[in-house]
Every structure is written in C-alpha cells, then in structure tokens.
Design a protein around this motif. Structure first.
Motif, PDB file in Angstrom:
ATOM      1  N   ALA A  74     -53.523 -81.168  19.465  1.00 14.56           N
ATOM      2  CA  ALA A  74     -53.827 -80.952  17.830  1.00 14.56           C
ATOM      3  C   ALA A  74     -52.914 -82.160  17.225  1.00 14.56           C
ATOM      4  N   ASN A  75     -51.893 -82.536  17.643  1.00 15.93           N
ATOM      5  CA  ASN A  75     -51.278 -83.898  17.282  1.00 15.93           C
ATOM      6  C   ASN A  75     -52.186 -85.187  17.379  1.00 15.93           C
ATOM      7  N   ASP A  76     -52.901 -85.249  18.401  1.00 16.14           N
ATOM      8  CA  ASP A  76     -53.817 -86.417  18.631  1.00 16.14           C
ATOM      9  C   ASP A  76     -55.045 -86.258  17.781  1.00 16.14           C
ATOM     10  N   GLY A  77     -55.421 -84.949  17.191  1.00 18.07           N
ATOM     11  CA  GLY A  77     -56.496 -84.758  16.567  1.00 18.07           C
ATOM     12  C   GLY A  77     -56.241 -84.993  14.865  1.00 18.07           C
ATOM     13  N   LEU A  78     -54.887 -84.671  14.636  1.00 18.53           N
ATOM     14  CA  LEU A  78     -54.344 -84.822  13.323  1.00 18.53           C
ATOM     15  C   LEU A  78     -54.206 -86.510  13.076  1.00 18.53           C
ATOM     16  N   VAL A  79     -53.433 -87.052  14.003  1.00 18.29           N
ATOM     17  CA  VAL A  79     -52.999 -88.353  13.855  1.00 18.29           C
ATOM     18  C   VAL A  79     -54.161 -89.461  14.058  1.00 18.29           C
ATOM     19  N   VAL A 125     -65.670 -85.292  16.950  1.00 18.19           N
ATOM     20  CA  VAL A 125     -66.404 -85.112  17.949  1.00 18.19           C
ATOM     21  C   VAL A 125     -66.085 -85.776  19.243  1.00 18.19           C
ATOM     22  N   ALA A 126     -65.855 -87.281  18.995  1.00 13.15           N
ATOM     23  CA  ALA A 126     -65.542 -88.075  20.247  1.00 13.15           C
ATOM     24  C   ALA A 126     -64.241 -87.864  20.770  1.00 13.15           C
ATOM     25  N   GLY A 127     -63.627 -87.586  19.673  1.00 10.61           N
ATOM     26  CA  GLY A 127     -61.946 -87.259  20.355  1.00 10.61           C
ATOM     27  C   GLY A 127     -61.835 -85.897  21.133  1.00 10.61           C
ATOM     28  N   ALA A 128     -62.657 -85.111  20.411  1.00 11.75           N
ATOM     29  CA  ALA A 128     -62.457 -83.745  21.256  1.00 11.75           C
ATOM     30  C   ALA A 128     -63.113 -83.805  22.614  1.00 11.75           C
ATOM     31  N   MET A 129     -64.288 -84.376  22.707  1.00  8.94           N
ATOM     32  CA  MET A 129     -64.972 -84.572  24.040  1.00  8.94           C
ATOM     33  C   MET A 129     -63.918 -85.670  25.086  1.00  8.94           C
ATOM     34  N   SER A 130     -63.179 -86.542  24.374  1.00  7.57           N
ATOM     35  CA  SER A 130     -62.581 -87.599  25.366  1.00  7.57           C
ATOM     36  C   SER A 130     -61.284 -86.830  25.928  1.00  7.57           C
ATOM     37  N   MET A 131     -60.708 -85.967  24.885  1.00 13.42           N
ATOM     38  CA  MET A 131     -59.563 -85.175  25.401  1.00 13.42           C
ATOM     39  C   MET A 131     -59.965 -84.103  26.459  1.00 13.42           C
ATOM     40  N   ALA A 132     -61.209 -83.574  26.127  1.00 13.72           N
ATOM     41  CA  ALA A 132     -61.472 -82.543  27.407  1.00 13.72           C
ATOM     42  C   ALA A 132     -61.629 -83.145  28.586  1.00 13.72           C
ATOM     43  N   SER A 192     -57.201 -78.316  25.191  1.00  9.88           N
ATOM     44  CA  SER A 192     -57.098 -79.796  24.470  1.00  9.88           C
ATOM     45  C   SER A 192     -58.262 -79.945  23.729  1.00  9.88           C
ATOM     46  N   ALA A 193     -59.597 -79.845  23.681  1.00  4.54           N
ATOM     47  CA  ALA A 193     -60.629 -79.888  23.129  1.00  4.54           C
ATOM     48  C   ALA A 193     -60.583 -79.134  21.760  1.00  4.54           C
ATOM     49  N   SER A 194     -60.316 -77.819  22.138  1.00  2.83           N
ATOM     50  CA  SER A 194     -60.462 -77.025  20.902  1.00  2.83           C
ATOM     51  C   SER A 194     -59.078 -77.419  19.988  1.00  2.83           C
ATOM     52  N   SER A 195     -57.894 -77.596  20.261  1.00  2.00           N
ATOM     53  CA  SER A 195     -56.765 -77.948  19.538  1.00  2.00           C
ATOM     54  C   SER A 195     -57.014 -79.537  18.923  1.00  2.00           C
ATOM     55  N   PHE A 196     -57.539 -80.276  19.522  1.00  2.00           N
ATOM     56  CA  PHE A 196     -57.864 -81.635  19.171  1.00  2.00           C
ATOM     57  C   PHE A 196     -58.611 -81.315  17.689  1.00  2.00           C
ATOM     58  N   GLY A 197     -60.130 -80.566  17.972  1.00  2.00           N
ATOM     59  CA  GLY A 197     -60.781 -80.245  17.003  1.00  2.00           C
ATOM     60  C   GLY A 197     -60.095 -79.408  15.670  1.00  2.00           C
ATOM     61  N   ALA A 198     -59.268 -78.630  15.908  1.00  2.00           N
ATOM     62  CA  ALA A 198     -58.480 -77.995  14.834  1.00  2.00           C
ATOM     63  C   ALA A 198     -57.644 -79.013  14.156  1.00  2.00           C
ATOM     64  N   GLY A 199     -56.996 -80.002  14.941  1.00  2.00           N
ATOM     65  CA  GLY A 199     -55.937 -80.770  14.311  1.00  2.00           C
ATOM     66  C   GLY A 199     -56.883 -81.733  13.407  1.00  2.00           C
TER      67      GLY A 199
END
Length: 238
Positions: A31-36, A64-71, A159-166
């Motif tokens: 979530a932090n990575d997604g937000l920032v 999209v890119a960030g969520a996939m990268s995090m996962a 990780s992917a879900s929380s990134f997407g939410a953030g």
C-alpha cells in the motif's frame, strides 16, 4: 514430520501480533509503494503537462505495472526463502537419519542454554524427538514455525492487491480534482492517506501511531517533491 507438512505452531488459543507479521509487512509495504510511486508519477507528469487525460493514463499504467512488479518481486523473494527453509529441513532430516544421538545432544544443549538442568534438558529432548524429531529441530534449532513459514503465493497476492489499493487513491484525486488544483489535491490527499496508513500499521504492530505516521509521510513527501521537480524541469525544457 513431512517436508510439505505444516511447521510447528502454538497449541494454545492466544493470538499474538507476530502471528500476522508477514501479512502485515506485505500489505503495508504494498500500500505504501502504491501510494508513493503512483502519486509521485502523477505529480511528475502533471508538472510537465496540463493534459489531465495523459496524467490519468500514466497513473493507471503505473498502477498496473507496479502491482505486477510487486507480485513478481514478492513471489520470487519469498519463494527463495521457502527454498532455503526446505533445504534446511531436508538437511536436518538427513542428519537425524544418519546420527540421531548427536542430534539429541544438540537439542538438549539448546534447552540447557535456555535454563534447564542437563538431566531435564536431555529428558525433554528425548520426549520431543520421540513425538516429532524433525518438528522439534525445525522449531528449536532452525527457528521455523507456522508463523515464520515462507508462503510465496499469498505474499504475492497481498502485495499486488495492497499496491493496487494504495495506487487507486491518488488516481481518484486526479479524476475528481479540477485541473487547476490537481497538483495540490493529489499531494495533500496522498500525504493524508500515508499518515493514516503509517498510523494504522503502527497500531496493528503494537507501536505508537504518531511516529509511524510521521516517518511514512516524511518519505512520501520527499519522493513526491523530487518527482514533481523533475517533471517541471523536463516539461519546461521540452
């Protein structure tokens, strides 16, 4: 104890904050990575161009890119940890098969270091090894338990879900805010969400909310400021 069987876990009914440590870490990090990262990307593009559609497109692509990268990153990292744990268990089982008396002495020595008398430590080690030798060594020699077991699939999904939410939060600000206030709207809303995230994560972990909120907000502000400055510089040059 089979190598694919669950690792030792607590038998009593109490729940501890450390039980959810892995999931909490992956969720907060995502979530932090997604937000920032998404807010910084949006601010950088917005500082370079007034085109709101281009800003929103860049933000969605970043989500999209960030969520996939995090996962992918979390899966590979945690899978490597799982491979290491599995290799340690395989080695321990081989040592139990080849030299069980030495393994008994090793386990008894661990209990002696924890305060048991030599006779009691030897007795405890013997009884535990009769019940589940590999489980006893996994827990007390290797430090492996159900709560510390590496689980790549769930970690990647969290990780992917929380990134997407953030990441969705700054995009909502882009969508809702008029063009002339887009930059401050994204920046202020992201800082607010970061503060809430940091405070919530700290409280879930049993720590004080204020330091958690401050450290997350501080680094988020630096990242957004730096990216906005780069966007403004390159936008002016181009």
């Amino acid at each position: 104890m089979s190598l694919d069987a669950p690792l030792p876990r607590r038998r009593h009914g109490e729940r501890h904050r450390s039980d959810r440590g892995n999931a909490l870490r992956a969720g907060v990090l995502g979530a932090n990575d997604g937000l920032v990262s998404t807010a910084s990307l949006v601010l950088g593009v917005a500082a370079a161009t007034p085109d709101a559609s281009a800003v929103l497109t860049a933000g969605v692509a970043g989500l999209v890119a960030g969520a996939m990268s995090m996962a992918a990153g979390e899966y590979v990292s945690v899978h490597s940890q799982a491979d290491t744990q599995r290799a340690d268990l395989e080695r321990e089982r081989a040592e139990l098969d080849s030299n069980r008396p030495a393994e008994h002495r090793e386990l008894a020595a661990i209990y002696e270091e924890r305060g048991l008398t030599p006779a009691l430590a030897a007795e405890v080690a013997e009884q535990l090894m009769q019940h589940d030798a590999l489980g006893a060594h996994a827990r007390d020699e290797l430090g492996l338990s159900e709560t510390s077991r590496a689980q790549p699939g769930p970690a990647a999904l969290i990780s992917a879900s929380s990134f997407g939410a953030g990441a969705a939060l700054p995009l909502l600000a882009v969508w809702a805010a008029p063009g002339d206030v887009l930059l401050p709207a994204v920046a202020l809303s992201t800082l607010l969400f970061l503060a809430l995230l940091g405070a919530t994560a700290a409280r879930l972990g049993g720590a004080s909310a204020l330091p958690g909120a401050l450290r997350v907000t501080w680094w988020g502000a630096i990242a957004m400021g730096a990216t906005a400055a780069v966007g403004a510089l390159f936008g002016a040059v181009v």
